[in-house]
Design an enzyme around this catalytic site. Structure first.
Site, PDB file in Angstrom:
ATOM      1  CG  HIS A   1      -2.041  -0.971   1.106  1.00 53.97           C
ATOM      2  ND1 HIS A   1      -2.615  -1.596   2.180  1.00 53.97           N
ATOM      3  CD2 HIS A   1      -2.720  -1.418   0.015  1.00 53.97           C
ATOM      4  CE1 HIS A   1      -3.593  -2.374   1.775  1.00 53.97           C
ATOM      5  NE2 HIS A   1      -3.669  -2.288   0.459  1.00 53.97           N
TER       6      HIS A   1
ATOM      7  CE  LYS B   1       2.684   2.125  -4.052  1.00 61.18           C
ATOM      8  NZ  LYS B   1       2.145   0.784  -3.991  1.00 61.18           N
TER       9      LYS B   1
ATOM     10  CB  THR C   1       0.372  -4.157  -7.654  1.00 63.95           C
ATOM     11  OG1 THR C   1       1.027  -3.735  -6.460  1.00 63.95           O
ATOM     12  CG2 THR C   1      -0.479  -5.385  -7.369  1.00 63.95           C
ATOM     13  N   GLY C   2       1.351  -2.432 -10.081  1.00 60.23           N
ATOM     14  CA  GLY C   2       1.847  -1.313 -10.880  1.00 60.23           C
ATOM     15  C   GLY C   2       2.921  -0.412 -10.319  1.00 60.23           C
ATOM     16  CB  THR C   3       2.774   2.454  -7.979  1.00 58.33           C
ATOM     17  OG1 THR C   3       1.652   2.976  -8.699  1.00 58.33           O
ATOM     18  CG2 THR C   3       3.676   3.598  -7.583  1.00 58.33           C
ATOM     19  CB  THR C   4       4.705  -2.081  -5.737  1.00 56.71           C
ATOM     20  OG1 THR C   4       3.747  -1.492  -4.854  1.00 56.71           O
ATOM     21  CG2 THR C   4       5.752  -2.810  -4.926  1.00 56.71           C
TER      22      THR C   4
ATOM     23  CB  SER D   1      -2.070   0.342  -9.652  1.00 59.36           C
ATOM     24  OG  SER D   1      -3.345   0.804 -10.033  1.00 59.36           O
ATOM     25  N   GLY D   2      -3.037  -1.966  -7.752  1.00 57.75           N
ATOM     26  CA  GLY D   2      -4.065  -2.639  -6.962  1.00 57.75           C
ATOM     27  C   GLY D   2      -5.473  -2.133  -7.210  1.00 57.75           C
TER      28      GLY D   2
ATOM     29  CG  ASP E   1      -4.596  -5.874  -4.830  1.00 59.58           C
ATOM     30  OD1 ASP E   1      -3.354  -5.827  -4.859  1.00 59.58           O
ATOM     31  OD2 ASP E   1      -5.293  -4.990  -4.283  1.00 59.58           O
TER      32      ASP E   1
ATOM     33  CG  ASP F   1      -1.830   2.096   5.891  1.00 59.05           C
ATOM     34  OD1 ASP F   1      -1.864   1.907   7.126  1.00 59.05           O
ATOM     35  OD2 ASP F   1      -2.002   3.202   5.370  1.00 59.05           O
TER      36      ASP F   1
ATOM     37  CG  HIS G   1      -7.965  -1.805  -3.933  1.00 57.14           C
ATOM     38  ND1 HIS G   1      -7.483  -0.627  -3.423  1.00 57.14           N
ATOM     39  CD2 HIS G   1      -6.932  -2.667  -3.901  1.00 57.14           C
ATOM     40  CE1 HIS G   1      -6.214  -0.775  -3.094  1.00 57.14           C
ATOM     41  NE2 HIS G   1      -5.861  -2.006  -3.369  1.00 57.14           N
TER      42      HIS G   1
ATOM     43  CG  ASP H   1     -10.333  -5.877  -6.071  1.00 56.89           C
ATOM     44  OD1 ASP H   1     -11.450  -6.428  -6.107  1.00 56.89           O
ATOM     45  OD2 ASP H   1      -9.984  -4.985  -6.863  1.00 56.89           O
TER      46      ASP H   1
ATOM     47  NE  ARG I   1     -12.819 -15.064   1.001  1.00 59.05           N
ATOM     48  CZ  ARG I   1     -13.074 -13.870   0.428  1.00 59.05           C
ATOM     49  NH1 ARG I   1     -12.921 -13.713  -0.871  1.00 59.05           N
ATOM     50  NH2 ARG I   1     -13.496 -12.853   1.141  1.00 59.05           N
TER      51      ARG I   1
END
Length: 131
Positions: free
Chosen positions: A11, A15, A37-40, A57-58, A63, A83, A90, A93, A99
């Site tokens: 999150h 990051k 995921t995208g930005t990470t 991105s999430g 996700d 976080d 989201h 997601d 899960r």
């Protein structure tokens, strides 16, 4: 043996923690197939020059994309620095991803302490594959 396949997600407020964690363990992660995921993923490539397979991105479905890789048997570990004090738009997601990890018995770290434990296991796998 194939390289361990590791998803790295964080999150926004986590990051920097994830980037620092990966930097501290770069000798392990450089022998893994990394997904993020995208930005990470963008930050990991730019800051650490690691090859990373990035999904959306999430909030835009990343996700869920990671979850799909889990279901397809294409992911071995997930490090998701969440976080817990900030609401996420989201959240459904995120819950679905967690899960799927539980249902499929995929190791999931949601904080730095459990991420350290996963790195110990990844190192063990890498060491045993050298034999």
């Amino acid at each position: 043996m194939e390289k361990p396949r590791v998803a790295l997600i964080a999150h926004d407020k986590k990051k920097i923690d994830l980037i620092m964690f990966v930097k501290e363990n770069i000798e392990t992660f450089k022998f893994c197939e990394l997904y993020a995921t995208g930005t990470t993923g963008k930050f990991l490539r730019e800051k650490l020059s690691l090859p990373v397979n990035a999904v959306h991105s999430g909030p835009l479905g990343g996700d869920i994309q990671i979850g799909a890789l889990l279901v397809e048997g294409k992911m071995d570990f997930v490090i998701f620095l969440r976080d817990p004090l900030t609401a996420q738009p989201h959240e459904p997601d995120i819950s679905a991803l967690m899960r799927v990890c539980d249902v499929l018995n995929i190791p999931l770290a949601t904080n730095l302490a459990t991420a350290e434990a996963l790195v110990v296991e990844i190192k063990s796998i890498l060491k045993s594959s050298e034999l």
